[in-house]
Design a protein around this motif. Structure first.
Motif, PDB file in Angstrom:
ATOM      1  N   GLU A  13     -17.254   2.823  -3.695  1.00 21.34           N
ATOM      2  CA  GLU A  13     -16.618   3.989  -3.089  1.00 21.34           C
ATOM      3  C   GLU A  13     -15.359   4.417  -3.841  1.00 21.34           C
ATOM      4  OE1 GLU A  13     -18.005   5.624  -0.566  1.00 21.34           O
ATOM      5  OE2 GLU A  13     -19.650   4.169  -0.663  1.00 21.34           O
ATOM      6  N   THR A  14     -15.048   3.717  -4.931  1.00 22.33           N
ATOM      7  CA  THR A  14     -13.807   3.974  -5.663  1.00 22.33           C
ATOM      8  C   THR A  14     -14.026   4.987  -6.780  1.00 22.33           C
ATOM      9  OG1 THR A  14     -13.078   1.699  -5.250  1.00 22.33           O
ATOM     10  CG2 THR A  14     -11.924   2.935  -6.980  1.00 22.33           C
ATOM     11  N   PRO A  15     -13.359   6.154  -6.745  1.00 21.94           N
ATOM     12  CA  PRO A  15     -13.487   7.123  -7.843  1.00 21.94           C
ATOM     13  C   PRO A  15     -12.738   6.631  -9.087  1.00 21.94           C
ATOM     14  CG  PRO A  15     -11.878   7.891  -6.245  1.00 21.94           C
ATOM     15  CD  PRO A  15     -12.473   6.640  -5.668  1.00 21.94           C
ATOM     16  N   ILE A  16     -13.329   6.848 -10.238  1.00 15.25           N
ATOM     17  CA  ILE A  16     -12.733   6.445 -11.510  1.00 15.25           C
ATOM     18  C   ILE A  16     -12.439   7.702 -12.316  1.00 15.25           C
ATOM     19  CG2 ILE A  16     -13.006   5.070 -13.593  1.00 15.25           C
ATOM     20  CD1 ILE A  16     -13.117   3.349 -11.123  1.00 15.25           C
ATOM     21  N   LYS A  17     -11.190   7.900 -12.703  1.00 12.80           N
ATOM     22  CA  LYS A  17     -10.812   9.060 -13.501  1.00 12.80           C
ATOM     23  C   LYS A  17     -10.881   8.710 -14.982  1.00 12.80           C
ATOM     24  CE  LYS A  17      -7.833  11.320 -10.080  1.00 12.80           C
ATOM     25  NZ  LYS A  17      -6.493  11.910  -9.815  1.00 12.80           N
ATOM     26  N   LEU A  18     -11.683   9.489 -15.716  1.00 12.55           N
ATOM     27  CA  LEU A  18     -11.854   9.259 -17.145  1.00 12.55           C
ATOM     28  C   LEU A  18     -11.491  10.514 -17.935  1.00 12.55           C
ATOM     29  CD1 LEU A  18     -15.344   7.458 -17.218  1.00 12.55           C
ATOM     30  CD2 LEU A  18     -13.081   6.402 -17.114  1.00 12.55           C
ATOM     31  N   ILE A  73     -13.012   0.600 -15.721  1.00 11.19           N
ATOM     32  CA  ILE A  73     -14.325   0.326 -15.155  1.00 11.19           C
ATOM     33  C   ILE A  73     -14.443  -1.103 -14.612  1.00 11.19           C
ATOM     34  CG2 ILE A  73     -16.792   0.090 -15.716  1.00 11.19           C
ATOM     35  CD1 ILE A  73     -15.789   2.969 -15.440  1.00 11.19           C
ATOM     36  N   ASP A  74     -13.831  -2.063 -15.299  1.00 16.39           N
ATOM     37  CA  ASP A  74     -14.086  -3.473 -14.999  1.00 16.39           C
ATOM     38  C   ASP A  74     -12.911  -4.256 -14.411  1.00 16.39           C
ATOM     39  OD1 ASP A  74     -16.760  -3.628 -15.598  1.00 16.39           O
ATOM     40  OD2 ASP A  74     -16.479  -4.293 -17.658  1.00 16.39           O
ATOM     41  N   ASP A  75     -11.683  -3.943 -14.814  1.00 12.73           N
ATOM     42  CA  ASP A  75     -10.559  -4.836 -14.515  1.00 12.73           C
ATOM     43  C   ASP A  75     -10.363  -5.122 -13.032  1.00 12.73           C
ATOM     44  OD1 ASP A  75     -10.073  -5.143 -17.170  1.00 12.73           O
ATOM     45  OD2 ASP A  75      -7.951  -4.583 -17.078  1.00 12.73           O
ATOM     46  N   ASP A  76     -10.568  -4.151 -12.184  1.00 10.57           N
ATOM     47  CA  ASP A  76     -10.317  -4.322 -10.750  1.00 10.57           C
ATOM     48  C   ASP A  76     -11.562  -4.728  -9.971  1.00 10.57           C
ATOM     49  OD1 ASP A  76      -7.656  -3.642 -11.114  1.00 10.57           O
ATOM     50  OD2 ASP A  76      -8.011  -1.503 -10.749  1.00 10.57           O
ATOM     51  N   GLU A 136     -14.993  -7.525  -9.533  1.00 14.77           N
ATOM     52  CA  GLU A 136     -15.457  -8.883  -9.834  1.00 14.77           C
ATOM     53  C   GLU A 136     -16.596  -8.874 -10.847  1.00 14.77           C
ATOM     54  OE1 GLU A 136     -17.241 -12.836  -7.545  1.00 14.77           O
ATOM     55  OE2 GLU A 136     -16.541 -11.085  -6.391  1.00 14.77           O
ATOM     56  N   LEU A 137     -17.561  -7.989 -10.650  1.00 20.77           N
ATOM     57  CA  LEU A 137     -18.697  -7.917 -11.568  1.00 20.77           C
ATOM     58  C   LEU A 137     -18.316  -7.101 -12.796  1.00 20.77           C
ATOM     59  CD1 LEU A 137     -21.710  -8.428 -12.186  1.00 20.77           C
ATOM     60  CD2 LEU A 137     -22.218  -6.296 -10.967  1.00 20.77           C
ATOM     61  N   LYS A 138     -18.352  -7.729 -13.961  1.00 23.65           N
ATOM     62  CA  LYS A 138     -18.018  -7.065 -15.219  1.00 23.65           C
ATOM     63  C   LYS A 138     -19.283  -6.460 -15.828  1.00 23.65           C
ATOM     64  CE  LYS A 138     -13.977  -8.764 -14.454  1.00 23.65           C
ATOM     65  NZ  LYS A 138     -12.954  -7.930 -13.769  1.00 23.65           N
ATOM     66  N   LEU A 139     -19.166  -5.242 -16.315  1.00 20.63           N
ATOM     67  CA  LEU A 139     -20.330  -4.513 -16.807  1.00 20.63           C
ATOM     68  C   LEU A 139     -20.342  -4.313 -18.315  1.00 20.63           C
ATOM     69  CD1 LEU A 139     -20.497  -1.771 -14.009  1.00 20.63           C
ATOM     70  CD2 LEU A 139     -21.809  -3.900 -14.151  1.00 20.63           C
ATOM     71  N   ILE A 140     -19.183  -4.215 -18.940  1.00 22.31           N
ATOM     72  CA  ILE A 140     -19.113  -3.976 -20.390  1.00 22.31           C
ATOM     73  C   ILE A 140     -18.865  -5.308 -21.090  1.00 22.31           C
ATOM     74  CG2 ILE A 140     -17.941  -2.747 -22.256  1.00 22.31           C
ATOM     75  CD1 ILE A 140     -17.104  -0.646 -20.192  1.00 22.31           C
ATOM     76  N   HIS A 141     -19.777  -5.681 -21.962  1.00 20.47           N
ATOM     77  CA  HIS A 141     -19.727  -6.986 -22.612  1.00 20.47           C
ATOM     78  C   HIS A 141     -19.606  -6.847 -24.122  1.00 20.47           C
ATOM     79  CE1 HIS A 141     -21.035  -8.696 -18.763  1.00 20.47           C
ATOM     80  NE2 HIS A 141     -21.929  -7.720 -18.742  1.00 20.47           N
ATOM     81  N   THR A 142     -18.871  -7.777 -24.716  1.00 19.08           N
ATOM     82  CA  THR A 142     -18.782  -7.867 -26.169  1.00 19.08           C
ATOM     83  C   THR A 142     -19.812  -8.872 -26.667  1.00 19.08           C
ATOM     84  OG1 THR A 142     -16.404  -7.419 -26.139  1.00 19.08           O
ATOM     85  CG2 THR A 142     -17.292  -8.457 -28.126  1.00 19.08           C
ATOM     86  N   ILE A 143     -20.608  -8.490 -27.648  1.00 15.30           N
ATOM     87  CA  ILE A 143     -21.558  -9.394 -28.290  1.00 15.30           C
ATOM     88  C   ILE A 143     -21.000  -9.711 -29.669  1.00 15.30           C
ATOM     89  CG2 ILE A 143     -23.949  -9.802 -28.923  1.00 15.30           C
ATOM     90  CD1 ILE A 143     -23.446  -9.221 -25.924  1.00 15.30           C
ATOM     91  N   ARG A 144     -20.532 -10.925 -29.854  1.00 16.08           N
ATOM     92  CA  ARG A 144     -19.795 -11.297 -31.054  1.00 16.08           C
ATOM     93  C   ARG A 144     -20.529 -10.938 -32.336  1.00 16.08           C
ATOM     94  NH1 ARG A 144     -18.891 -17.108 -29.199  1.00 16.08           N
ATOM     95  NH2 ARG A 144     -17.437 -16.866 -27.459  1.00 16.08           N
ATOM     96  N   GLY A 145     -19.810 -10.259 -33.215  1.00 16.68           N
ATOM     97  CA  GLY A 145     -20.351  -9.909 -34.517  1.00 16.68           C
ATOM     98  C   GLY A 145     -21.408  -8.827 -34.494  1.00 16.68           C
ATOM     99  N   SER A 197     -21.949 -17.914 -23.600  1.00 17.30           N
ATOM    100  CA  SER A 197     -21.452 -16.701 -22.960  1.00 17.30           C
ATOM    101  C   SER A 197     -20.532 -15.972 -23.909  1.00 17.30           C
ATOM    102  CB  SER A 197     -20.707 -17.059 -21.674  1.00 17.30           C
ATOM    103  OG  SER A 197     -20.261 -15.897 -21.039  1.00 17.30           O
ATOM    104  N   ALA A 198     -20.754 -14.656 -24.065  1.00 17.86           N
ATOM    105  CA  ALA A 198     -19.938 -13.857 -24.979  1.00 17.86           C
ATOM    106  C   ALA A 198     -18.597 -13.576 -24.359  1.00 17.86           C
ATOM    107  CB  ALA A 198     -20.652 -12.549 -25.306  1.00 17.86           C
ATOM    108  N   THR A 199     -17.745 -12.963 -25.167  1.00 14.49           N
ATOM    109  CA  THR A 199     -16.409 -12.622 -24.718  1.00 14.49           C
ATOM    110  C   THR A 199     -16.457 -11.841 -23.425  1.00 14.49           C
ATOM    111  OG1 THR A 199     -15.759 -12.487 -27.003  1.00 14.49           O
ATOM    112  CG2 THR A 199     -14.254 -11.514 -25.395  1.00 14.49           C
ATOM    113  N   LYS A 200     -15.760 -12.300 -22.410  1.00 19.08           N
ATOM    114  CA  LYS A 200     -15.758 -11.618 -21.133  1.00 19.08           C
ATOM    115  C   LYS A 200     -14.976 -10.324 -21.241  1.00 19.08           C
ATOM    116  CE  LYS A 200     -17.874 -14.818 -18.740  1.00 19.08           C
ATOM    117  NZ  LYS A 200     -17.915 -15.912 -19.672  1.00 19.08           N
ATOM    118  N   SER A 201     -15.162  -9.504 -20.216  1.00 22.29           N
ATOM    119  CA  SER A 201     -14.495  -8.218 -20.175  1.00 22.29           C
ATOM    120  C   SER A 201     -13.035  -8.380 -19.835  1.00 22.29           C
ATOM    121  CB  SER A 201     -15.183  -7.335 -19.133  1.00 22.29           C
ATOM    122  OG  SER A 201     -14.429  -6.213 -18.855  1.00 22.29           O
ATOM    123  N   ASN A 202     -12.196  -8.375 -20.872  1.00 22.97           N
ATOM    124  CA  ASN A 202     -10.775  -8.291 -20.627  1.00 22.97           C
ATOM    125  C   ASN A 202     -10.132  -7.587 -21.775  1.00 22.97           C
ATOM    126  OD1 ASN A 202      -8.820  -9.936 -22.211  1.00 22.97           O
ATOM    127  ND2 ASN A 202     -10.023 -11.695 -21.536  1.00 22.97           N
TER     128      ASN A 202
END
Length: 244
Positions: free
Chosen positions: A147-152, A203-206, A208-217, A234-239
């Motif tokens: 229910e949270t609007p995200i301004k981009l 999108i992710d910081d606030d 619990e479920l992280k959606l954007i993932h880094t795949i190393r290299g 596990s790849a680099t988490k969303s931070n």
């Protein structure tokens, strides 16, 4: 959504490209008829914006040949030729719409969106893209997590739309650069990483479920589960500090 603009007036072309980019479109600009035709035949676009009075070949002729080749991408003629006979000719030879110069930029955007809807293109049929509780509405230009609007910003919206359209795929930085920024990727620049970091903050910081993932290299991936690197860890988490 990727557009091709064929316009020989460089200042006008850059003005149109800038405005459409700020509206969330990806725009390729060609300044001659021959370059435009090569792009039309070899590239993949959602709408083509075609000037008629080009220095080397008429836009009418280009579109006539384009349709003869069986190509169906919607074409919007953008020209100073405002005679009824010109408008009729433009539609008869395969154009889908006709807008005369000078024009209101808001009308250009409305005409483009109308062509996208009328064409019923596969990537525009469903105007809402979703993964988990993240929803992006293409027509309303809105983004929500639950229910949270995200301004981009316009560019962040285009980046998120691209990630959603290709969700589950590992997308190299070079692909993101060419498709969202319409530039060749330079390994010395961190523009993609900075953009991903800023998008993650929103999108992710606030959540619990992280959606954007880094795949190393390899690049980045958007999906609703933990991303794994090629070694199975596990790849680099969303931070914000992980996108390097």
């Amino acid at each position: 959504m990727k557009l091709l603009l064929v316009e020989d007036e460089l200042k006008l072309g850059e003005y149109i490209k800038k405005g459409l980019s700020e509206a969330g479109f990806i725009v390729e600009h060609q300044a001659t008829g021959l370059d435009g035709y090569q792009a039309m035949m070899s590239g993949s676009f959602n709408v083509i914006i075609m000037d008629v009075m080009l220095p080397d070949v008429s836009g009418f002729e280009l579109v006539k040949n384009y349709r003869a080749a069986g190509k169906l991408t919607p074409v919007l003629f953008l020209t100073a030729k405002d005679e009824l006979s010109d408008r009729v000719k433009g539609i008869e030879i395969g154009g889908d719409d006709y807008l005369t110069k000078p024009f209101a930029f808001a009308e250009l955007i409305v005409r483009i969106k109308s062509l996208l809807r009328r064409a019923n293109q596969a990537d525009y049929q469903n105007t809402v893209l979703q993964v988990a509780d993240l929803q992006l509405d293409i027509l309303k230009r809105s983004v929500y997590r639950g229910e949270t609007p995200i301004k981009l910003t316009a560019k962040e919206f285009a980046l998120l739309q691209f990630l959603l359209e290709r969700q589950g795929e590992v997308l190299p930085r070079s692909v993101i650069a060419s498709q969202v920024w319409d530039i060749n990727f330079d390994s010395d620049t961190n523009v993609i990483d900075v953009a991903i970091r800023r998008l993650r903050i929103k999108i992710d910081d606030d959540f619990e479920l992280k959606l954007i993932h880094t795949i190393r290299g390899m690049g980045y991936k958007l999906e609703a589960q933990e991303a794994l690197d090629v070694s199975g860890d596990s790849a680099t988490k969303s931070n914000p500090s992980s996108a390097k």
